[in-house]
Design a protein around this motif. Structure first.
Motif, short mmCIF file in Angstrom:
data_model
loop_
_atom_site.label_atom_id
_atom_site.label_comp_id
_atom_site.label_asym_id
_atom_site.label_seq_id
_atom_site.Cartn_x
_atom_site.Cartn_y
_atom_site.Cartn_z
N LEU A 83 13.01 -29.11 -10.26
CA LEU A 83 12.64 -27.70 -10.42
C LEU A 83 11.18 -27.45 -10.04
N MET A 84 10.31 -28.39 -10.41
CA MET A 84 8.89 -28.25 -10.07
C MET A 84 8.70 -28.36 -8.55
N ALA A 85 9.42 -29.29 -7.92
CA ALA A 85 9.33 -29.42 -6.46
C ALA A 85 9.85 -28.15 -5.78
N MET A 86 10.90 -27.55 -6.33
CA MET A 86 11.41 -26.30 -5.78
C MET A 86 10.38 -25.18 -5.89
N ALA A 87 9.71 -25.11 -7.03
CA ALA A 87 8.69 -24.07 -7.22
C ALA A 87 7.54 -24.25 -6.22
N LEU A 88 7.11 -25.48 -6.02
CA LEU A 88 6.04 -25.74 -5.06
C LEU A 88 6.49 -25.43 -3.64
N SER A 89 7.70 -25.83 -3.30
CA SER A 89 8.22 -25.58 -1.96
C SER A 89 8.34 -24.07 -1.69
N ASP A 90 8.84 -23.33 -2.67
CA ASP A 90 8.95 -21.88 -2.50
C ASP A 90 7.58 -21.22 -2.38
N MET A 91 6.62 -21.72 -3.14
CA MET A 91 5.27 -21.15 -3.08
C MET A 91 4.64 -21.42 -1.71
N PHE A 92 4.80 -22.62 -1.19
CA PHE A 92 4.20 -22.95 0.11
C PHE A 92 4.90 -22.24 1.26
N THR A 93 6.17 -21.87 1.07
CA THR A 93 6.89 -21.11 2.10
C THR A 93 6.17 -19.80 2.38
N LEU A 94 5.63 -19.19 1.37
CA LEU A 94 4.93 -17.91 1.53
C LEU A 94 3.43 -18.09 1.70
N HIS A 116 11.13 -23.99 3.39
CA HIS A 116 12.34 -23.29 2.96
C HIS A 116 13.55 -24.22 3.00
N THR A 117 13.63 -25.02 4.04
CA THR A 117 14.71 -26.00 4.14
C THR A 117 14.62 -27.03 3.02
N ALA A 118 13.40 -27.46 2.71
CA ALA A 118 13.21 -28.39 1.59
C ALA A 118 13.68 -27.77 0.28
N SER A 119 13.40 -26.50 0.09
CA SER A 119 13.84 -25.81 -1.12
C SER A 119 15.36 -25.75 -1.20
N THR A 174 17.71 -27.53 -4.02
CA THR A 174 18.74 -26.82 -4.77
C THR A 174 20.04 -27.63 -4.73
N LEU A 175 20.36 -28.17 -3.58
CA LEU A 175 21.54 -29.01 -3.48
C LEU A 175 21.41 -30.27 -4.35
N ALA A 176 20.22 -30.87 -4.34
CA ALA A 176 19.98 -32.05 -5.16
C ALA A 176 20.15 -31.73 -6.64
N LEU A 177 19.69 -30.56 -7.05
CA LEU A 177 19.85 -30.14 -8.44
C LEU A 177 21.33 -29.96 -8.79
#
Length: 135
Positions: A69-80, A121-124, A128-131
Motif C-alpha cells: 500500500l505504501m509503494a502504491m501511494a508513492l507510485s501514484d504520487m510520482f505519477t503526478l 502508473h504501470t507500477a501502481s 494493485t495486482l500484487a495486493l
C-alpha cells in the motif's frame, strides 16, 4: 486549432527543431485542465499520499500488505509529481504558446510527461495486482 503546428523552422538556411505543445491537445481544453485542475489535484495527492506514507511507515504498521500500500501511494504520487514542473511552466504560467527549444528540452518534456508517468502508473497497476494476489 490556433497557431502554426509545424515542429521546425528555418533560419539562415538552418532547420531548427522545437516542440509546439499547442498542437498536441486542443488548447482551450488543455489550459484549464492542466493549468488549473492538475495543480489542485497535485496538492491533494501530495498531502493524501504523504499522510499515507507517514502512517504506514510507523514501526507497528509494518506488514507486507502495508508495504504494498505504501509503494502504491508513492507510485501514484510520482505519477503526478514528475510532469508537474512542465505542466506548471507550460499551462499554469501560460508559456504553452512558446516553442520548446532546444532539442534536449523536447526530449525532457517527452520523458517527463509521457514515459516516466506511464512507468509509475504501470507500477501502481502491478502493485494493485500484487495486493489482490496477496489477499
Amino acid at each position: 486549432m490556433a497557431g502554426n503546428c509545424t515542429n521546425s523552422w528555418e533560419t539562415n538556411g538552418t532547420r531548427i527543431g522545437y516542440l509546439n505543445v499547442t498542437c498536441e491537445l486542443p488548447i482551450r481544453y488543455a489550459q484549464p485542465m492542466y493549468g488549473y485542475v492538475v495543480p489542485f489535484l497535485l496538492v491533494v495527492t501530495i498531502i493524501a499520499n504523504t499522510l499515507i506514507v507517514v502512517v504506514l511507515s510507523k514501526r507497528h504498521m509494518r506488514t507486507p500488505t502495508n508495504a504494498v500500500l505504501m509503494a502504491m501511494a508513492l507510485s501514484d504520487m510520482f505519477t503526478l509529481l514528475v510532469p508537474a514542473p512542465w505542466l506548471f511552466y507550460m499551462y499554469t504560467f501560460g508559456n504553452h504558446y512558446k516553442p520548446l527549444s532546444p532539442v534536449g528540452a523536447c526530449y525532457a518534456w517527452n520523458l517527463m510527461n509521457e514515459v516516466i508517468p506511464a512507468l509509475f502508473h504501470t507500477a501502481s497497476i502491478w502493485l494493485t495486482l500484487a495486493l489482490a494476489v496477496q489477499r
